[in-house]
Motif scaffolding. Sequence first.
Motif, PDB file in Angstrom:
ATOM      1  N   ILE A  40       0.837  -1.206   0.000  1.00 38.53           N
ATOM      2  CA  ILE A  40       0.000   0.000   0.000  1.00 38.53           C
ATOM      3  C   ILE A  40       0.870   1.254   0.000  1.00 38.53           C
ATOM      4  O   ILE A  40       0.607   2.203  -0.733  1.00 38.53           O
ATOM      5  CB  ILE A  40      -0.959  -0.007   1.203  1.00 38.53           C
ATOM      6  CG1 ILE A  40      -2.026  -1.076   0.986  1.00 38.53           C
ATOM      7  CG2 ILE A  40      -1.597   1.354   1.423  1.00 38.53           C
ATOM      8  CD1 ILE A  40      -2.903  -1.320   2.191  1.00 38.53           C
ATOM      9  N   GLY A  41       1.905   1.263   0.838  1.00 39.33           N
ATOM     10  CA  GLY A  41       2.779   2.430   0.930  1.00 39.33           C
ATOM     11  C   GLY A  41       3.494   2.744  -0.373  1.00 39.33           C
ATOM     12  O   GLY A  41       3.573   3.897  -0.784  1.00 39.33           O
ATOM     13  N   GLN A  42       3.990   1.720  -1.037  1.00 42.79           N
ATOM     14  CA  GLN A  42       4.674   1.956  -2.296  1.00 42.79           C
ATOM     15  C   GLN A  42       3.695   2.317  -3.406  1.00 42.79           C
ATOM     16  O   GLN A  42       4.040   3.057  -4.320  1.00 42.79           O
ATOM     17  CB  GLN A  42       5.501   0.736  -2.686  1.00 42.79           C
ATOM     18  CG  GLN A  42       6.697   0.579  -1.782  1.00 42.79           C
ATOM     19  CD  GLN A  42       7.601  -0.558  -2.198  1.00 42.79           C
ATOM     20  OE1 GLN A  42       7.814  -0.806  -3.375  1.00 42.79           O
ATOM     21  NE2 GLN A  42       8.149  -1.242  -1.210  1.00 42.79           N
ATOM     22  N   PHE A  43       2.480   1.833  -3.321  1.00 46.64           N
ATOM     23  CA  PHE A  43       1.462   2.203  -4.295  1.00 46.64           C
ATOM     24  C   PHE A  43       1.084   3.677  -4.140  1.00 46.64           C
ATOM     25  O   PHE A  43       0.954   4.409  -5.115  1.00 46.64           O
ATOM     26  CB  PHE A  43       0.226   1.317  -4.129  1.00 46.64           C
ATOM     27  CG  PHE A  43      -0.898   1.651  -5.062  1.00 46.64           C
ATOM     28  CD1 PHE A  43      -0.822   1.316  -6.400  1.00 46.64           C
ATOM     29  CD2 PHE A  43      -2.019   2.328  -4.617  1.00 46.64           C
ATOM     30  CE1 PHE A  43      -1.856   1.625  -7.270  1.00 46.64           C
ATOM     31  CE2 PHE A  43      -3.058   2.650  -5.467  1.00 46.64           C
ATOM     32  CZ  PHE A  43      -2.979   2.296  -6.804  1.00 46.64           C
ATOM     33  N   SER A  47       8.412   4.547  -4.497  1.00 40.89           N
ATOM     34  CA  SER A  47       9.481   3.719  -3.917  1.00 40.89           C
ATOM     35  C   SER A  47      10.767   4.532  -3.804  1.00 40.89           C
ATOM     36  O   SER A  47      11.727   4.314  -4.517  1.00 40.89           O
ATOM     37  CB  SER A  47       9.701   2.470  -4.763  1.00 40.89           C
ATOM     38  OG  SER A  47      10.028   2.823  -6.076  1.00 40.89           O
ATOM     39  N   TRP A  48      10.779   5.457  -2.901  1.00 34.93           N
ATOM     40  CA  TRP A  48      11.945   6.302  -2.669  1.00 34.93           C
ATOM     41  C   TRP A  48      12.550   5.934  -1.322  1.00 34.93           C
ATOM     42  O   TRP A  48      11.926   5.301  -0.495  1.00 34.93           O
ATOM     43  CB  TRP A  48      11.566   7.780  -2.705  1.00 34.93           C
ATOM     44  CG  TRP A  48      10.384   8.113  -1.850  1.00 34.93           C
ATOM     45  CD1 TRP A  48       9.076   8.056  -2.216  1.00 34.93           C
ATOM     46  CD2 TRP A  48      10.390   8.508  -0.485  1.00 34.93           C
ATOM     47  NE1 TRP A  48       8.266   8.397  -1.156  1.00 34.93           N
ATOM     48  CE2 TRP A  48       9.036   8.683  -0.086  1.00 34.93           C
ATOM     49  CE3 TRP A  48      11.382   8.731   0.446  1.00 34.93           C
ATOM     50  CZ2 TRP A  48       8.684   9.071   1.212  1.00 34.93           C
ATOM     51  CZ3 TRP A  48      11.025   9.123   1.722  1.00 34.93           C
ATOM     52  CH2 TRP A  48       9.685   9.292   2.089  1.00 34.93           C
ATOM     53  N   ALA A  53      15.254  -5.566   1.194  1.00 31.85           N
ATOM     54  CA  ALA A  53      14.691  -6.736   0.505  1.00 31.85           C
ATOM     55  C   ALA A  53      13.748  -6.311  -0.620  1.00 31.85           C
ATOM     56  O   ALA A  53      12.696  -6.896  -0.816  1.00 31.85           O
ATOM     57  CB  ALA A  53      13.978  -7.650   1.486  1.00 31.85           C
ATOM     58  N   GLY A  54      14.118  -5.267  -1.339  1.00 30.06           N
ATOM     59  CA  GLY A  54      13.311  -4.805  -2.459  1.00 30.06           C
ATOM     60  C   GLY A  54      12.129  -3.932  -2.074  1.00 30.06           C
ATOM     61  O   GLY A  54      11.314  -3.588  -2.917  1.00 30.06           O
ATOM     62  N   MET A  55      12.008  -3.593  -0.801  1.00 26.72           N
ATOM     63  CA  MET A  55      10.910  -2.734  -0.333  1.00 26.72           C
ATOM     64  C   MET A  55      11.484  -1.394   0.099  1.00 26.72           C
ATOM     65  O   MET A  55      12.474  -1.354   0.827  1.00 26.72           O
ATOM     66  CB  MET A  55      10.202  -3.370   0.870  1.00 26.72           C
ATOM     67  CG  MET A  55       9.511  -4.652   0.587  1.00 26.72           C
ATOM     68  SD  MET A  55       8.756  -5.276   2.086  1.00 26.72           S
ATOM     69  CE  MET A  55       9.279  -6.966   2.024  1.00 26.72           C
ATOM     70  N   ILE A  61       6.699   1.750   5.776  1.00 24.13           N
ATOM     71  CA  ILE A  61       6.309   2.038   7.156  1.00 24.13           C
ATOM     72  C   ILE A  61       5.087   2.945   7.178  1.00 24.13           C
ATOM     73  O   ILE A  61       4.161   2.742   7.976  1.00 24.13           O
ATOM     74  CB  ILE A  61       7.490   2.640   7.942  1.00 24.13           C
ATOM     75  CG1 ILE A  61       8.576   1.578   8.135  1.00 24.13           C
ATOM     76  CG2 ILE A  61       7.034   3.188   9.284  1.00 24.13           C
ATOM     77  CD1 ILE A  61       9.851   2.100   8.737  1.00 24.13           C
ATOM     78  N   LEU A  62       5.051   3.933   6.296  1.00 21.55           N
ATOM     79  CA  LEU A  62       3.882   4.817   6.223  1.00 21.55           C
ATOM     80  C   LEU A  62       2.621   4.030   5.860  1.00 21.55           C
ATOM     81  O   LEU A  62       1.547   4.250   6.437  1.00 21.55           O
ATOM     82  CB  LEU A  62       4.121   5.943   5.224  1.00 21.55           C
ATOM     83  CG  LEU A  62       5.169   6.976   5.606  1.00 21.55           C
ATOM     84  CD1 LEU A  62       5.388   7.950   4.457  1.00 21.55           C
ATOM     85  CD2 LEU A  62       4.779   7.706   6.865  1.00 21.55           C
TER      86      LEU A  62
END
Length: 75
Positions: A40-43, A47-48, A53-55, A61-62
């Motif tokens: 959800i956070g990366q959506f 992805s900054w 592990a690719g996250m 966390i947000l």
Amino acid sequence: MLSSIIAGAIIGLIAGAITSSDDRRGCIGNVILGLAGSWIGQFLFGSWGPQLAGMAVVPSILGAILLVALFNSRR
């Protein structure tokens, strides 16, 4: 795969600590919260920031904090 599970657990644990929720999710709950929060956070936020592990850690966390807030408001 194992590194994603460990990263999800760490992200879920951090989000729970930041929100200081008293929920007893356990290890599996933290993994699910961390992985769903990461998605959800990366959506929502992209992805900054540092990667684990690719996250992307900060957006993950947000996203996990948003999930904790959503589930706590339903109670």
